[in-house]
Enzyme design. Structure first.
Site, short mmCIF file in Angstrom:
data_model
loop_
_atom_site.label_atom_id
_atom_site.label_comp_id
_atom_site.label_asym_id
_atom_site.label_seq_id
_atom_site.Cartn_x
_atom_site.Cartn_y
_atom_site.Cartn_z
N ASP A 138 0.80 -1.22 0.00
CA ASP A 138 0.00 0.00 0.00
C ASP A 138 0.84 1.27 0.00
O ASP A 138 0.37 2.33 0.40
CB ASP A 138 -0.93 -0.01 1.23
CG ASP A 138 -2.00 1.07 1.16
OD1 ASP A 138 -2.43 1.39 0.05
OD2 ASP A 138 -2.38 1.59 2.23
N CYS A 192 -21.83 -8.57 -4.79
CA CYS A 192 -22.60 -7.93 -3.72
C CYS A 192 -24.11 -8.09 -3.93
O CYS A 192 -24.89 -7.77 -3.03
CB CYS A 192 -22.26 -6.45 -3.64
SG CYS A 192 -20.56 -6.09 -3.15
N CYS A 195 -27.45 -5.99 -2.40
CA CYS A 195 -27.13 -5.34 -1.13
C CYS A 195 -26.51 -3.96 -1.37
O CYS A 195 -25.64 -3.80 -2.23
CB CYS A 195 -26.17 -6.20 -0.32
SG CYS A 195 -25.65 -5.46 1.25
N CYS A 198 -23.55 -0.84 2.59
CA CYS A 198 -22.38 0.04 2.73
C CYS A 198 -22.65 1.43 2.17
O CYS A 198 -22.12 2.42 2.70
CB CYS A 198 -21.16 -0.59 2.04
SG CYS A 198 -21.36 -0.90 0.27
N CYS A 202 -23.22 5.28 4.87
CA CYS A 202 -22.19 6.32 4.81
C CYS A 202 -22.73 7.66 5.32
O CYS A 202 -23.69 8.20 4.76
CB CYS A 202 -21.67 6.49 3.38
SG CYS A 202 -20.39 7.77 3.24
N CYS A 218 -15.32 11.47 1.95
CA CYS A 218 -15.09 10.30 2.80
C CYS A 218 -14.46 10.72 4.13
O CYS A 218 -13.48 11.48 4.15
CB CYS A 218 -14.18 9.32 2.06
SG CYS A 218 -13.72 7.87 3.04
N CYS A 245 -12.87 5.80 9.29
CA CYS A 245 -14.30 5.47 9.43
C CYS A 245 -14.49 4.02 9.01
O CYS A 245 -14.02 3.60 7.95
CB CYS A 245 -15.13 6.40 8.54
SG CYS A 245 -16.91 6.08 8.59
N CYS A 248 -18.80 1.67 6.45
CA CYS A 248 -19.11 0.90 5.25
C CYS A 248 -18.53 -0.50 5.32
O CYS A 248 -19.08 -1.44 4.72
CB CYS A 248 -18.66 1.63 3.99
SG CYS A 248 -16.87 1.84 3.83
#
Length: 373
Positions: A138, A192, A195, A198, A202, A218, A245, A248
């Site tokens: 990352d 997904c 659904c 998420c 938010c 965000c 956060c 989600c």
């Protein structure tokens, strides 16, 4: 040049060694295959949704494809470490005098934790099969989530994070690009479905559409990446989230599988689970560095962190915390003083706030603007 391995069990041996080193998932992708991720990245930047994260735009060319960054790459060994929490990370949001720190940041910096394991795996890989390789956690212009999806670790969900059948939305990713021509595993084919939990959860409506993120809205971006004051429209929506956060991620239905299969390899520090806002507001630079030693939180610095704490204090509806904010009106950092003004405007009666404003001398134009607002 491509390096082939004559061992037909190479992939199985790599997965076995990865498991021995503490990785919960290991699969292989073809690093040369075409993908649509570059088009999504281009649209993200063209719409300005990366905000102040200028490095994304600056490195866009190298992010287009793994071979754009390293032409010799032939295979991508994608690895995952499960960091699913042993509690509901959203429960702290109801405790307004406490701070909510994202699950991934409640322990030691995952970059360092995973990098050590990756380097061990890389060393073994070279000694066993040869070939050059590069290791990533990352921190380089490599789009790991699309690669992880291609390898079959999971799929990018509507929140744009990776979703795994086995670990839900709680996977740290690491990768090794290698010259070795290894048999790819292929995508897992997950979905997904209908659904949208998420998206609906938010607080700041950061998803313009499923599978799209506007980082400028965000909370993770606002509390971590944004250097100046957080826009006033978002401050009440932060609640007591002071670093990142989890909303989600935490509501993903696939997390129920992570709860049954997770091994506790990454541990949260007790002091960072639900720290008191009053205690955090009292941190000077030395105390901040001591509390967050080896933590990713330390990277944003004390001033930006206290800014976030003060916004949470302003959202606490706890007049008793006004004293913590009042003390910070004399802080050396204008960023902190401005956030303290906003917090006090939310906690004090209008007459008391007006009297405090009249008694406070302030020369910084940004802080004066906070008073005026």
């Amino acid at each position: 040049m491509t390096t082939s391995t004559s061992d037909p069990k190479a992939a199985d041996l790599i997965r076995q060694r990865a498991a021995e080193l503490g990785f919960d998932a290991c699969r292989i992708a073809d690093a040369r295959a075409e993908w649509a991720a570059s088009q999504r990245l281009r649209a993200f930047v063209e719409h300005g949704r990366h905000g102040e994260m200028g490095w994304i735009e600056d490195t866009q060319g190298r992010r287009q494809h793994p071979t754009a960054m390293w032409e010799a790459a032939r295979s991508a060994i994608m690895l995952g470490v499960n960091y699913g929490p042993d509690h509901d990370p959203l429960e702290v949001l109801a405790r307004k005098d406490r701070a909510a720190i994202s699950v991934y940041a409640q322990g030691d910096d995952y970059h360092e934790l995973i990098k050590g394991r990756l380097k061990q795996l890389a060393g073994w890989l070279v000694s066993r099969f040869g070939g050059e390789l590069k290791v990533f956690v990352d921190t380089a212009p490599l789009m790991e989530k699309p690669l992880a999806e291609r390898a079959g670790l999971g799929w990018q969900g509507k929140h744009t994070n990776l979703v795994s059948r086995e670990f839900g939305s709680w996977l740290f990713l690491g990768s090794i690009l290698t010259e070795l021509d290894l048999p790819p595993d292929g995508p897992s084919g997950g979905s997904c479905g209908q659904c949208r939990a998420c998206l609906d959860v938010c607080p700041t409506n950061a998803f313009p559409a499923p599978y799209q993120l506007d980082a400028r809205r965000c909370i993770s971006y606002l509390t971590i990446e944004l250097k100046g004051p957080i826009p006033a429209e978002f401050r009440p929506l932060l609640g007591n989230r002071i670093y990142g956060c989890d909303d989600c991620l935490a509501v993903c239905p696939w997390n129920k599988f992570a709860a049954t299969s997770r091994e506790q390899r990454l541990h949260a520090r007790e002091a960072l689970r639900e720290p008191a806002l009053a205690d955090l507001a009292a941190l000077d630079d030395a105390a901040f560095r001591a509390l967050f030693a080896k933590s990713p939180v330390k990277r944003i610095g004390r001033d930006r962190f206290i800014r976030n704490v003060l916004y949470a204090i302003g959202n606490s509806s706890a007049p008793g915390l006004a004293a913590s904010a009042r003390r910070l009106l004399d802080d050396p950092a204008p960023l902190v003083r401005g956030a303290a003004v906003w917090a006090l405007s939310r906690l004090l009666a209008p007459a008391d706030f007006a009297a405090l404003r009249a008694a406070t001398a302030e020369n910084d134009p940004d802080v004066r603007a906070e008073w005026a607002a």
